[in-house]
Design a protein around this motif. Structure first.
Motif, mmCIF file in Angstrom:
data_model
loop_
_atom_site.group_PDB
_atom_site.id
_atom_site.type_symbol
_atom_site.label_atom_id
_atom_site.label_comp_id
_atom_site.label_asym_id
_atom_site.label_seq_id
_atom_site.Cartn_x
_atom_site.Cartn_y
_atom_site.Cartn_z
ATOM 1 N N THR A 2 0.840 -1.190 0.000
ATOM 2 C CA THR A 2 0.000 0.000 0.000
ATOM 3 C C THR A 2 0.876 1.241 0.000
ATOM 4 O OG1 THR A 2 -0.171 -0.112 2.387
ATOM 5 C CG2 THR A 2 -1.965 -1.098 1.142
ATOM 6 N N GLU A 80 -7.934 3.837 -9.834
ATOM 7 C CA GLU A 80 -7.461 2.460 -9.671
ATOM 8 C C GLU A 80 -7.352 1.716 -10.999
ATOM 9 O OE1 GLU A 80 -11.813 0.452 -8.606
ATOM 10 O OE2 GLU A 80 -10.396 0.846 -7.002
ATOM 11 N N ARG A 110 -6.076 -2.249 -6.310
ATOM 12 C CA ARG A 110 -6.597 -1.784 -5.018
ATOM 13 C C ARG A 110 -5.677 -2.266 -3.924
ATOM 14 N NH1 ARG A 110 -12.115 -3.998 -6.518
ATOM 15 N NH2 ARG A 110 -12.932 -2.347 -7.847
ATOM 16 N N GLY A 111 -5.396 -1.383 -2.966
ATOM 17 C CA GLY A 111 -4.569 -1.773 -1.822
ATOM 18 C C GLY A 111 -3.185 -2.252 -2.211
#
Length: 132
Positions: A2, A80, A110-111
């Motif tokens: 992240t 994203e 994502r993440g």
């Protein structure tokens, strides 16, 4: 991972693939990744899990092609979503025919991990190289 930009995550995936580093490639993929190879492509289908993707796609490409490389040229990023205009180069092991074909890849990150991938490619050119 992240805190890293979506484009950087995707770039790491291309570098790992080009280097044949499946462990590093798997590290870019979410546990619940959905990886879709285009209908008409020899490996067409949707694969899940990092291990499932590398065994069904990257390892299979290595069995059928020499020097399979996805050359990532242009990145278009919207949040994203990362779209990469690229090209594949390789030599088919059976026919010894080369390919140099344009592709587009759509990633959702994502993440710090790739959660979705979709491939767009001229499948006829790939299949022609596989035909004697």
């Amino acid at each position: 991972m992240t805190g890293i930009s979506p484009a950087d995550v995707v770039r790491r995936q291309y570098l790992a693939s080009a280097n044949g580093d499946l462990e590093a490639l798997r590290a870019t993929l979410a546990d619940d990744v959905e990886w879709t190879e285009m209908a008409g492509f020899p490996l067409a289908g949707t694969y899940r899990t990092p291990e499932g993707v590398t065994s069904a796609v990257m390892e299979q490409l290595g069995k059928d092609w020499d020097d399979w490389i996805a050359h990532d040229d242009t990145y278009v990023v919207d949040g994203e979503n990362v779209v990469v205009l690229a090209r594949y180069t390789a030599t088919n092991k059976s026919t010894r025919k080369d390919i140099d074909v344009r592709v587009a890849h759509h990633f959702v990150v994502r993440g710090g991990r790739i959660v979705r991938f979709e491939q767009f490619v001229d499948t006829a050119k790939v299949r022609d190289a596989m035909s004697a």
